[in-house]
Motif scaffolding. Structure first.
Motif, PDB file in Angstrom:
ATOM      1  N   ARG A 136       1.024  -1.456   0.104  1.00  0.00           N
ATOM      2  CA  ARG A 136       0.194   0.114   0.006  1.00  0.00           C
ATOM      3  C   ARG A 136       0.749   1.520  -0.283  1.00  0.00           C
ATOM      4  O   ARG A 136       1.775   1.695   0.524  1.00  0.00           O
ATOM      5  CB  ARG A 136      -0.923  -0.264   1.076  1.00  0.00           C
ATOM      6  N   THR A 137       0.298   2.680   0.258  1.00  0.00           N
ATOM      7  CA  THR A 137       0.632   3.312  -0.445  1.00  0.00           C
ATOM      8  C   THR A 137       0.965   4.514   1.001  1.00  0.00           C
ATOM      9  O   THR A 137       1.438   6.078   0.735  1.00  0.00           O
ATOM     10  CB  THR A 137       0.232   4.622  -1.152  1.00  0.00           C
ATOM     11  N   ASP A 138       0.324   3.811   1.880  1.00  0.00           N
ATOM     12  CA  ASP A 138      -0.040   4.542   3.249  1.00  0.00           C
ATOM     13  C   ASP A 138       1.364   4.672   3.587  1.00  0.00           C
ATOM     14  O   ASP A 138       1.978   3.811   4.198  1.00  0.00           O
ATOM     15  CB  ASP A 138      -0.871   3.633   3.885  1.00  0.00           C
ATOM     16  N   TYR A 153      12.539   4.145   2.042  1.00  0.00           N
ATOM     17  CA  TYR A 153      10.964   2.863   2.590  1.00  0.00           C
ATOM     18  C   TYR A 153      10.431   3.646   1.035  1.00  0.00           C
ATOM     19  O   TYR A 153      10.928   4.918   0.400  1.00  0.00           O
ATOM     20  CB  TYR A 153      10.385   4.088   3.582  1.00  0.00           C
ATOM     21  N   ALA A 154       9.880   2.600   0.349  1.00  0.00           N
ATOM     22  CA  ALA A 154      10.152   2.503  -1.441  1.00  0.00           C
ATOM     23  C   ALA A 154       8.548   2.070  -1.242  1.00  0.00           C
ATOM     24  O   ALA A 154       7.605   1.162  -0.767  1.00  0.00           O
ATOM     25  CB  ALA A 154      10.812   0.999  -1.403  1.00  0.00           C
ATOM     26  N   LEU A 155       7.960   3.328  -2.101  1.00  0.00           N
ATOM     27  CA  LEU A 155       6.487   2.667  -1.964  1.00  0.00           C
ATOM     28  C   LEU A 155       5.370   3.258  -0.832  1.00  0.00           C
ATOM     29  O   LEU A 155       4.753   4.118  -0.851  1.00  0.00           O
ATOM     30  CB  LEU A 155       6.128   1.592  -2.196  1.00  0.00           C
ATOM     31  N   VAL A 167       8.337   7.045  -3.556  1.00  0.00           N
ATOM     32  CA  VAL A 167       7.390   7.284  -3.500  1.00  0.00           C
ATOM     33  C   VAL A 167       6.684   7.022  -5.098  1.00  0.00           C
ATOM     34  O   VAL A 167       7.608   7.722  -5.712  1.00  0.00           O
ATOM     35  CB  VAL A 167       6.394   7.380  -2.695  1.00  0.00           C
ATOM     36  N   THR A 168       5.623   6.481  -5.729  1.00  0.00           N
ATOM     37  CA  THR A 168       5.093   6.921  -6.992  1.00  0.00           C
ATOM     38  C   THR A 168       3.818   8.232  -7.060  1.00  0.00           C
ATOM     39  O   THR A 168       3.937   8.820  -6.076  1.00  0.00           O
ATOM     40  CB  THR A 168       4.178   5.309  -7.074  1.00  0.00           C
ATOM     41  N   ASP A 169       4.429   8.920  -7.858  1.00  0.00           N
ATOM     42  CA  ASP A 169       4.320   9.863  -8.095  1.00  0.00           C
ATOM     43  C   ASP A 169       2.075   9.914  -8.654  1.00  0.00           C
ATOM     44  O   ASP A 169       2.091   9.765  -9.816  1.00  0.00           O
ATOM     45  CB  ASP A 169       4.866  11.261  -9.570  1.00  0.00           C
ATOM     46  N   ASP A 170       1.421   9.881  -7.674  1.00  0.00           N
ATOM     47  CA  ASP A 170      -0.031   9.531  -7.986  1.00  0.00           C
ATOM     48  C   ASP A 170      -0.374  10.962  -8.658  1.00  0.00           C
ATOM     49  O   ASP A 170      -1.856  10.766  -9.471  1.00  0.00           O
ATOM     50  CB  ASP A 170      -0.846   9.235  -6.872  1.00  0.00           C
ATOM     51  N   ALA A 199      -4.576   5.101   0.937  1.00  0.00           N
ATOM     52  CA  ALA A 199      -3.986   6.935   0.825  1.00  0.00           C
ATOM     53  C   ALA A 199      -3.984   6.297  -1.012  1.00  0.00           C
ATOM     54  O   ALA A 199      -4.281   7.699  -1.608  1.00  0.00           O
ATOM     55  CB  ALA A 199      -2.553   6.717   0.869  1.00  0.00           C
ATOM     56  N   ALA A 200      -4.305   5.698  -1.436  1.00  0.00           N
ATOM     57  CA  ALA A 200      -3.781   5.176  -3.086  1.00  0.00           C
ATOM     58  C   ALA A 200      -5.341   5.792  -3.667  1.00  0.00           C
ATOM     59  O   ALA A 200      -5.282   6.396  -4.340  1.00  0.00           O
ATOM     60  CB  ALA A 200      -3.893   3.586  -3.444  1.00  0.00           C
ATOM     61  N   ALA A 201      -6.251   5.416  -2.768  1.00  0.00           N
ATOM     62  CA  ALA A 201      -7.751   5.372  -3.014  1.00  0.00           C
ATOM     63  C   ALA A 201      -8.237   7.100  -3.261  1.00  0.00           C
ATOM     64  O   ALA A 201      -8.485   7.766  -3.944  1.00  0.00           O
ATOM     65  CB  ALA A 201      -8.419   4.790  -2.400  1.00  0.00           C
ATOM     66  N   ARG A 202      -7.694   7.465  -2.376  1.00  0.00           N
ATOM     67  CA  ARG A 202      -8.352   8.742  -1.630  1.00  0.00           C
ATOM     68  C   ARG A 202      -7.074   9.727  -2.515  1.00  0.00           C
ATOM     69  O   ARG A 202      -7.881  10.677  -3.059  1.00  0.00           O
ATOM     70  CB  ARG A 202      -8.532   8.979  -0.033  1.00  0.00           C
TER      71      ARG A 202
END
Length: 339
Positions: A136-138, A153-155, A167-170, A199-202
Motif C-alpha cells: 500500500r502507499t499509506d 522506504y519504498a512505495l 514513492v510513486t507520483d499519483d 491512501a492510494a484510493a483517496r
C-alpha cells in the motif's frame, strides 16, 4: 594434463592470481574489486577481465573484516503475495547487484511481531542497510531501533520527514489518465476506486477531481465511487454509474482489477469499449490488464524504478550521504485497446 593459460596452478583462484594476470599489485586488484580508490579505467577493466578469466570469487568474510561491511542489504515487505514487492525487489537487485551486494528478503505479512523478528535477524547479520516496502502507499511508522543502520522506504513512505522515502507520483498518474481521456474526446468521466481509507484510493480520487476541474469538467455522477479493489466491485460500480449517469463516456479506475470488472459489465450490457465508453485502469498489472477484454489502457506506477532508486538512495546513505525527504517517481501511461 595441460594447464589452461592464465589459470592458477590448482584449486580456487586467489587475489594474487588475479593481480598477476592483470599486471597490477594485490592492493590495486583489491581496490578495483571493491570500487575503492582512484585508478585508470583501463586498469580496473584489466582486473575485471582477469576475474572473469580465472573465475575468481572474492572471500566475502575477508572483505567484511577489511571493510567493516557485510555486503548484504535487507528488504522488508508487508506484501505476502509479492504483487507489489517483487517488482521493487527486482529493481533494487538491479542496482545493488552491480556492487556485488546481496539482498535478503523478509516478508512480515503485515504482522508487527514478525517484523520485529526479521528486524532482529537482519541486525544480527550486520546488514549494511534496509529497504522497507509494502503493498500500500499509506505512510507507515519508521522501523524502531535501527539508528545505526541506514533505512530507505519504498512505495510506503515513512511518517518521519527525516527519513528517505521513494514513492510513486499519483498526482502525475491521474493527470496522464485524465488528459488521455479528454484528448480522445471524453467529457463524461466517472471515477471508480478502492476503499476510501486507503491512501492510494483517496489520493488518486483527489487528483482526478483536480485534473478534471482543470479541464472544466466534473465526475459524470458528481461524486467519487469508493468500494473494493476487486473485479466484483468494478462490475457493480459500472452498473451504478450507468443508472445515475447513462451518458457516461469513460471510466477512470483506481486499479486494473476494478477496470477489468467495469469492462466485463459494459460488455454484458452490450456497450462497446472503447467505441461507446473508454476505460483506463491503474497499476499496469499484466495479469489483469492483458487478460481484460479488450486489454486495458492503464497507468504504470514504475515499481521497478522505485526499487532501483530506493537502492541507489540506500547506497548513498551507506556512504554517509543520505538525502532525507520524499522522492516521487513519475508514472507512465500504457495505451492499449480499451481507450
Amino acid at each position: 594434463m595441460t594447464a589452461v593459460p592464465g589459470s592458477p596452478p590448482s584449486g580456487r583462484a586467489r587475489l594474487t592470481d588475479v593481480a598477476a594476470l592483470a599486471g597490477v599489485s594485490v592492493g590495486t586488484a583489491s581496490k578495483a574489486l571493491s570500487g575503492a580508490g582512484r585508478m585508470r579505467p583501463e586498469t580496473r577493466q584489466r582486473v575485471l577481465d582477469a576475474v572473469a578469466e580465472l573465475g575468481f570469487r572474492p572471500n566475502q568474510q575477508a572483505q567484511s573484516l577489511h571493510s567493516g561491511r557485510s555486503w548484504t542489504v535487507g528488504l522488508m515487505t508487508t506484501d505476502g503475495i509479492g504483487r507489489f514487492s517483487t517488482p521493487v525487489l527486482l529493481g533494487a537487485e538491479d542496482a545493488l547487484g552491480a556492487g556485488k551486494i546481496s539482498v535478503l528478503l523478509c516478508d512480515t505479512r503485515g504482522d508487527a511481531i514478525r517484523e520485529q523478528h526479521h528486524l532482529r535477524n537482519l541486525m544480527d547479520r550486520r546488514v549494511d542497510g534496509i529497504i522497507v516496502t509494502g503493498r500500500r502507499t499509506d505512510a507507515r511508522p519508521p522501523l524502531p531501533g535501527v539508528e545505526s543502520v541506514p533505512v530507505v522506504y519504498a512505495l510506503s513512505p515513512s511518517t518521519d520527514p527525516a527519513d528517505t522515502s521513494v514513492v510513486t507520483d499519483d498526482r502525475g498518474g491521474a493527470r496522464l489518465a485524465v488528459e488521455h481521456l479528454v484528448a480522445t474526446g471524453r467529457t463524461r468521466i466517472a471515477h471508480v476506486t478502492g476503499p476510501e481509507h486507503h491512501a492510494a484510493a483517496r489520493e488518486r480520487a483527489r487528483y482526478t477531481v483536480e485534473h478534471l476541474a482543470g479541464a472544466s469538467l466534473k465526475p459524470s455522477t458528481g461524486r467519487i465511487h469508493y468500494g473494493e479493489w476487486s473485479e466484483a466491485w468494478g462490475r457493480s460500480a459500472a452498473e451504478a454509474v450507468l443508472r445515475t449517469a447513462p451518458d457516461t463516456d469513460a471510466f477512470f479506475c483506481g486499479n486494473d482489477q476494478i477496470a477489468r470488472g467495469v469492462t466485463d459489465a459494459l460488455r454484458e450490457r452490450g456497450v462497446t469499449v472503447p467505441g461507446d465508453v473508454a476505460v483506463v485502469g491503474y497499476d499496469n498489472w499484466d495479469t489483469m490488464a492483458l487478460a481484460s477484454r479488450p486489454p486495458l489502457t492503464t497507468v504504470d506506477t514504475n515499481l521497478t524504478e522505485i526499487g532501483r532508486i530506493a537502492a541507489l538512495e540506500l547506497l548513498r546513505a551507506i556512504d554517509a550521504e543520505p538525502r532525507p525527504g520524499v522522492q516521487s517517481v513519475p508514472c507512465r501511461l500504457v495505451v492499449r485497446e480499451s481507450s
